[in-house]
Motif scaffolding. Sequence first.
Motif, PDB file in Angstrom:
ATOM      1  N   ASN A 190      -0.986  19.908  -4.799  1.00 13.32           N
ATOM      2  CA  ASN A 190      -0.986  19.226  -6.163  1.00 13.32           C
ATOM      3  C   ASN A 190      -2.953  18.235  -6.095  1.00 13.32           C
ATOM      4  O   ASN A 190      -3.206  18.081  -7.036  1.00 13.32           O
ATOM      5  CB  ASN A 190       0.172  18.438  -6.295  1.00 13.32           C
ATOM      6  N   ARG A 191      -2.540  17.740  -4.611  1.00 12.29           N
ATOM      7  CA  ARG A 191      -3.603  16.940  -4.624  1.00 12.29           C
ATOM      8  C   ARG A 191      -4.975  17.019  -4.291  1.00 12.29           C
ATOM      9  O   ARG A 191      -6.017  16.655  -4.004  1.00 12.29           O
ATOM     10  CB  ARG A 191      -2.927  15.598  -3.747  1.00 12.29           C
ATOM     11  N   ASN A 192      -4.208  18.389  -3.638  1.00 11.41           N
ATOM     12  CA  ASN A 192      -6.436  19.216  -3.706  1.00 11.41           C
ATOM     13  C   ASN A 192      -6.464  20.610  -3.682  1.00 11.41           C
ATOM     14  O   ASN A 192      -7.301  21.057  -3.444  1.00 11.41           O
ATOM     15  CB  ASN A 192      -5.838  19.447  -2.086  1.00 11.41           C
ATOM     16  N   VAL A 193      -6.199  20.349  -4.961  1.00  9.50           N
ATOM     17  CA  VAL A 193      -6.825  21.751  -6.743  1.00  9.50           C
ATOM     18  C   VAL A 193      -7.951  20.871  -6.917  1.00  9.50           C
ATOM     19  O   VAL A 193      -9.036  21.530  -7.023  1.00  9.50           O
ATOM     20  CB  VAL A 193      -5.751  20.963  -7.661  1.00  9.50           C
ATOM     21  N   LEU A 194      -8.396  19.804  -6.695  1.00 11.27           N
ATOM     22  CA  LEU A 194      -9.436  18.495  -6.738  1.00 11.27           C
ATOM     23  C   LEU A 194     -10.643  18.960  -6.221  1.00 11.27           C
ATOM     24  O   LEU A 194     -11.474  19.443  -6.244  1.00 11.27           O
ATOM     25  CB  LEU A 194      -9.010  17.237  -7.059  1.00 11.27           C
ATOM     26  N   SER A 195     -10.075  18.998  -5.191  1.00 11.41           N
ATOM     27  CA  SER A 195     -11.163  19.373  -4.108  1.00 11.41           C
ATOM     28  C   SER A 195     -12.027  20.254  -4.203  1.00 11.41           C
ATOM     29  O   SER A 195     -12.928  20.689  -3.670  1.00 11.41           O
ATOM     30  CB  SER A 195     -10.850  19.217  -2.636  1.00 11.41           C
ATOM     31  N   ASN A 196     -10.981  21.592  -4.958  1.00 14.24           N
ATOM     32  CA  ASN A 196     -11.564  23.092  -4.680  1.00 14.24           C
ATOM     33  C   ASN A 196     -12.044  23.070  -6.451  1.00 14.24           C
ATOM     34  O   ASN A 196     -12.957  23.833  -6.594  1.00 14.24           O
ATOM     35  CB  ASN A 196     -10.539  24.232  -4.597  1.00 14.24           C
ATOM     36  N   ALA A 197     -11.229  22.549  -6.831  1.00 15.45           N
ATOM     37  CA  ALA A 197     -12.172  22.683  -8.431  1.00 15.45           C
ATOM     38  C   ALA A 197     -13.635  21.652  -8.537  1.00 15.45           C
ATOM     39  O   ALA A 197     -13.572  22.032  -9.745  1.00 15.45           O
ATOM     40  CB  ALA A 197     -10.397  22.696  -9.666  1.00 15.45           C
TER      41      ALA A 197
ATOM     42  N   LEU B  40     -13.479   9.864  -7.982  1.00 19.72           N
ATOM     43  CA  LEU B  40     -12.294  11.431  -8.453  1.00 19.72           C
ATOM     44  C   LEU B  40     -11.842  10.798  -6.480  1.00 19.72           C
ATOM     45  O   LEU B  40     -10.792  11.314  -6.505  1.00 19.72           O
ATOM     46  CB  LEU B  40     -12.627  12.588  -9.320  1.00 19.72           C
ATOM     47  N   LEU B  41     -12.025  11.883  -5.623  1.00 18.99           N
ATOM     48  CA  LEU B  41     -11.660  12.086  -4.914  1.00 18.99           C
ATOM     49  C   LEU B  41     -11.178  10.986  -4.352  1.00 18.99           C
ATOM     50  O   LEU B  41      -9.869  10.709  -3.046  1.00 18.99           O
ATOM     51  CB  LEU B  41     -12.531  12.414  -3.751  1.00 18.99           C
ATOM     52  N   ALA B  42     -11.318   9.397  -4.056  1.00 11.48           N
ATOM     53  CA  ALA B  42     -10.752   8.262  -3.846  1.00 11.48           C
ATOM     54  C   ALA B  42      -9.704   7.765  -4.562  1.00 11.48           C
ATOM     55  O   ALA B  42      -8.813   7.032  -4.674  1.00 11.48           O
ATOM     56  CB  ALA B  42     -11.928   6.722  -3.999  1.00 11.48           C
ATOM     57  N   MET B  43      -9.273   8.615  -5.729  1.00 16.08           N
ATOM     58  CA  MET B  43      -8.014   8.495  -6.735  1.00 16.08           C
ATOM     59  C   MET B  43      -6.491   8.298  -6.272  1.00 16.08           C
ATOM     60  O   MET B  43      -5.555   7.567  -5.976  1.00 16.08           O
ATOM     61  CB  MET B  43      -8.630   8.808  -8.195  1.00 16.08           C
ATOM     62  N   ILE B  44      -7.024   9.655  -5.901  1.00 14.98           N
ATOM     63  CA  ILE B  44      -5.491   9.881  -5.443  1.00 14.98           C
ATOM     64  C   ILE B  44      -4.890   9.474  -3.981  1.00 14.98           C
ATOM     65  O   ILE B  44      -3.943   8.821  -4.071  1.00 14.98           O
ATOM     66  CB  ILE B  44      -5.125  11.387  -4.919  1.00 14.98           C
ATOM     67  N   PRO B  45      -5.547   8.951  -2.566  1.00 14.34           N
ATOM     68  CA  PRO B  45      -5.241   8.029  -1.944  1.00 14.34           C
ATOM     69  C   PRO B  45      -4.838   7.389  -2.476  1.00 14.34           C
ATOM     70  O   PRO B  45      -4.881   5.726  -1.519  1.00 14.34           O
ATOM     71  CB  PRO B  45      -6.264   8.223  -0.967  1.00 14.34           C
TER      72      PRO B  45
ATOM     73  N   ILE C   5      -5.066   9.567 -14.118  1.00 16.24           N
ATOM     74  CA  ILE C   5      -3.818  10.495 -13.942  1.00 16.24           C
ATOM     75  C   ILE C   5      -4.048  10.350 -12.522  1.00 16.24           C
ATOM     76  O   ILE C   5      -3.039  10.895 -11.941  1.00 16.24           O
ATOM     77  CB  ILE C   5      -4.209  11.832 -14.716  1.00 16.24           C
ATOM     78  N   LEU C   6      -5.173  10.406 -11.991  1.00 18.92           N
ATOM     79  CA  LEU C   6      -4.634  10.907 -10.403  1.00 18.92           C
ATOM     80  C   LEU C   6      -4.740   9.839  -9.424  1.00 18.92           C
ATOM     81  O   LEU C   6      -4.300  10.178  -8.393  1.00 18.92           O
ATOM     82  CB  LEU C   6      -7.150  11.553  -9.906  1.00 18.92           C
ATOM     83  N   VAL C   7      -5.199   8.784 -10.346  1.00 13.18           N
ATOM     84  CA  VAL C   7      -4.332   7.897  -8.928  1.00 13.18           C
ATOM     85  C   VAL C   7      -2.670   7.870  -9.465  1.00 13.18           C
ATOM     86  O   VAL C   7      -2.293   7.470  -8.862  1.00 13.18           O
ATOM     87  CB  VAL C   7      -4.621   6.123 -10.019  1.00 13.18           C
ATOM     88  N   LEU C   8      -2.438   8.044 -10.829  1.00 12.97           N
ATOM     89  CA  LEU C   8      -0.785   8.374 -11.121  1.00 12.97           C
ATOM     90  C   LEU C   8      -0.200   9.015 -10.517  1.00 12.97           C
ATOM     91  O   LEU C   8       1.085   8.951  -9.814  1.00 12.97           O
ATOM     92  CB  LEU C   8      -0.916   7.917 -12.716  1.00 12.97           C
ATOM     93  N   MET C   9      -1.132  10.263  -9.529  1.00 11.51           N
ATOM     94  CA  MET C   9      -0.491  10.959  -9.547  1.00 11.51           C
ATOM     95  C   MET C   9       0.035  11.073  -7.660  1.00 11.51           C
ATOM     96  O   MET C   9       0.639  11.121  -7.108  1.00 11.51           O
ATOM     97  CB  MET C   9      -1.388  12.541  -9.438  1.00 11.51           C
ATOM     98  N   GLY C  10      -1.349  10.430  -7.298  1.00 11.78           N
ATOM     99  CA  GLY C  10      -1.355   9.246  -5.859  1.00 11.78           C
ATOM    100  C   GLY C  10      -0.269   8.461  -5.479  1.00 11.78           C
ATOM    101  O   GLY C  10       0.223   8.570  -4.711  1.00 11.78           O
TER     102      GLY C  10
END
Length: 211
Positions: free
Chosen positions: A20-27, A45-50, A102-107
Motif C-alpha cells: 500500500n505505502r510503496n505504490v507511490l514510489s513506483n508510480a 508526497l514521499l514524506a506524507m505517509i511517514p 490521502i497519503l497522510v491518512l494512509m500513513g
Amino acid sequence: LARSIQCYLLCLVRVFQQLNRNVLSNALVLMTEELGLTISEKGTLLAMIPLGYVLTQVPGGALADRIGAKNVMLYALTFSSCCCLAVPTAHEKGGIYGLYGILVLMGAVQGPMFPTSSVYLARWMPKAKPGEPDEKAWGTSMLDIGISCGALLIIPVANTLADAIGWRGAYIAVGLATVLFACMWHVLAADTPAQCRYISSGELSYLDKYV
C-alpha cells in the motif's frame, strides 16, 4: 500449527502494508509525467505517509489493549485499502493537496500496525526453553521478512500494473487485493489461542502453559 498460521498471517499483514505505502514510489514517474509535479511536490508526497505513520504508533499500542490486536490490524488494513482506492479520486477532487491529505491518512491508519504486531505476537509465541528454538525470535523474524518481501514485491507489481492500466489502476488493484486479504485476516486471525476456532486441544494446552 495454529501459531504458525498466525505468524504467517502477520507476515502477510506487513507485506500488504508495504504494498500500500510503496505504490507511490513506483508510480511517481508516471504521475510526474501526467500531473507535471515539481521536485518539491514529489519530495513532499514521499514524506506524507511517514508523517502520518509516526503520529499514530503510540495510540495504536493503547488501542490494541482496548479493542484487541486483531481488530486494530483489521481496521488498519481496511482503512489503508480504502486510502489506496481513494488516491485517484483525491487528486481529481483536491489536486496535489488532495494527494497530500490521502497519503497522510494512509500513513496514520497504518501507524498502529507496528506496535500492535508485537502485542499480537506476544499472545501466541511461547517462552523460550533450554535446548529448544526460540519461537518468539522466529515470529519476530517473520514480521521483518514481511516488510522486506512487501518492499521487494511492490516494485515489479506496481510497475507492471502502472504500465498496463495506469497509475490510478495500480492503486485500485492494490487496494482491492488488500480488501481481500483483510477478509482472510478476519476469518483466520485470533487475538488469543483460546479464541482460535481451528487450534488443537494439545496446542491450546501447551500455549496456556508456556505463553
